[in-house]
Design a protein around this motif. Structure first.
Motif, short mmCIF file in Angstrom:
data_model
loop_
_atom_site.label_atom_id
_atom_site.label_comp_id
_atom_site.label_asym_id
_atom_site.label_seq_id
_atom_site.Cartn_x
_atom_site.Cartn_y
_atom_site.Cartn_z
N GLU A 43 0.83 -1.21 0.00
CA GLU A 43 0.00 0.00 0.00
C GLU A 43 0.86 1.26 0.00
OE1 GLU A 43 -4.03 1.78 2.05
OE2 GLU A 43 -3.19 -0.09 2.80
N CYS A 47 0.79 3.79 -3.27
CA CYS A 47 0.12 5.04 -2.92
C CYS A 47 1.11 6.18 -2.70
CB CYS A 47 -0.74 4.86 -1.66
SG CYS A 47 -2.13 3.75 -1.89
N ARG A 52 2.90 8.23 -8.12
CA ARG A 52 1.78 8.99 -8.70
C ARG A 52 1.95 9.29 -10.19
NH1 ARG A 52 -1.49 12.75 -5.20
NH2 ARG A 52 -2.36 10.71 -4.81
N ARG A 55 0.96 6.30 -12.11
CA ARG A 55 -0.49 6.07 -12.05
C ARG A 55 -1.23 6.99 -13.01
NH1 ARG A 55 -2.14 5.39 -5.82
NH2 ARG A 55 -3.96 6.46 -6.63
N ASN A 66 -6.56 3.52 -8.24
CA ASN A 66 -6.55 4.53 -7.19
C ASN A 66 -6.04 3.93 -5.89
OD1 ASN A 66 -8.75 3.14 -6.02
ND2 ASN A 66 -10.18 4.30 -7.29
N ASN A 67 -6.05 4.73 -4.84
CA ASN A 67 -5.55 4.26 -3.55
C ASN A 67 -6.36 3.08 -3.01
OD1 ASN A 67 -3.59 6.21 -3.64
ND2 ASN A 67 -4.45 7.48 -2.03
#
Length: 152
Positions: A43, A47, A52, A55, A66-67
Motif C-alpha cells: 500500500e 500510494c 503517482r 499512475r 486509485n488508492n
C-alpha cells in the motif's frame, strides 16, 4: 530514511525463480525501523507520491488505479492492479506481471533480527537485449531507487 542499495536478487525468491536465466532482474533494498508487513509495504509503495506519475500515465492508457485499488491489492482482495496481474504471492513476497507479459514487479519484506524490516523492490524484464530495453535501463534503475526510497 534508510539508504537504498542495489543488491543481488535473493536466491529462491519469487523473482529469482521467474522467467529464464537470460532475463534481466534487479533488486533494490532499504532497511526501515519497526515491523512492516507485506500489505503495508504494497500500500505504501503504490500510494506513494513517487508512484503517482506512473499512475497518471496508466490512467491515460486505460489502466488506472486509485488508492483503494492499491489497498485491495495489499489486502489480497484482488488479483489485478492497474496494468499488473498477480503471478504469485506469499506472506512476505508478491510478484506482478504486466498485461503484456514483458515485465514484472516484485515486492518483499524481511524482518531483521532485533528490530526493523528489510524492504525489497525488484523487476524482471524478458528479452533484455532489445535496443529499447537497454536504452531505458539507466532511467529504470534511477526510478526504482526513487520508488523504494519513497516508502520509508
Amino acid at each position: 530514511m534508510g539508504k537504498v542499495q542495489q543488491t543481488d536478487v535473493p536466491e529462491g525468491s519469487l523473482l529469482a525463480e521467474f522467467g529464464v536465466d537470460s532475463d534481466y532482474r534487479d533488486c533494490f533494498v532499504v532497511k526501515v525501523p519497526g515491523a512492516v508487513t507485506l500489505a503495508e509495504f504494497i500500500e505504501r509503495f503504490y500510494c506513494s507520491m513517487a508512484f503517482r506519475p506512473e499512475r497518471i500515465v496508466l490512467g491515460l492508457i486505460g489502466r488506472g488505479a486509485n488508492n483503494e485499488d492499491a489497498a485491495k491489492l495489499a489486502r489480497g482482495e484482488v488479483e489485478k492492479f492497474a496494468a499488473w496481474d498477480v503471478v504469485e504471492r506469499s506472506s512476505t513476497e508478491i510478484l506482478l506481471r504486466d498485461f503484456q507479459g514483458a515485465t514484472a514487479s516484485w515486492l518483499s519484506v524481511e524482518p531483521m533480527s532485533g528490530s526493523g524490516t528489510r524492504l525489497r523492490f525488484g523487476s524482471w524484464v524478458g528479452k533484455p537485449d532489445r535496443l529499447v530495453v537497454r536504452a531505458f535501463m539507466p532511467f529504470h534503475r534511477w526510478y526504482s531507487r526513487v520508488l523504494i526510497g519513497a516508502v520509508t
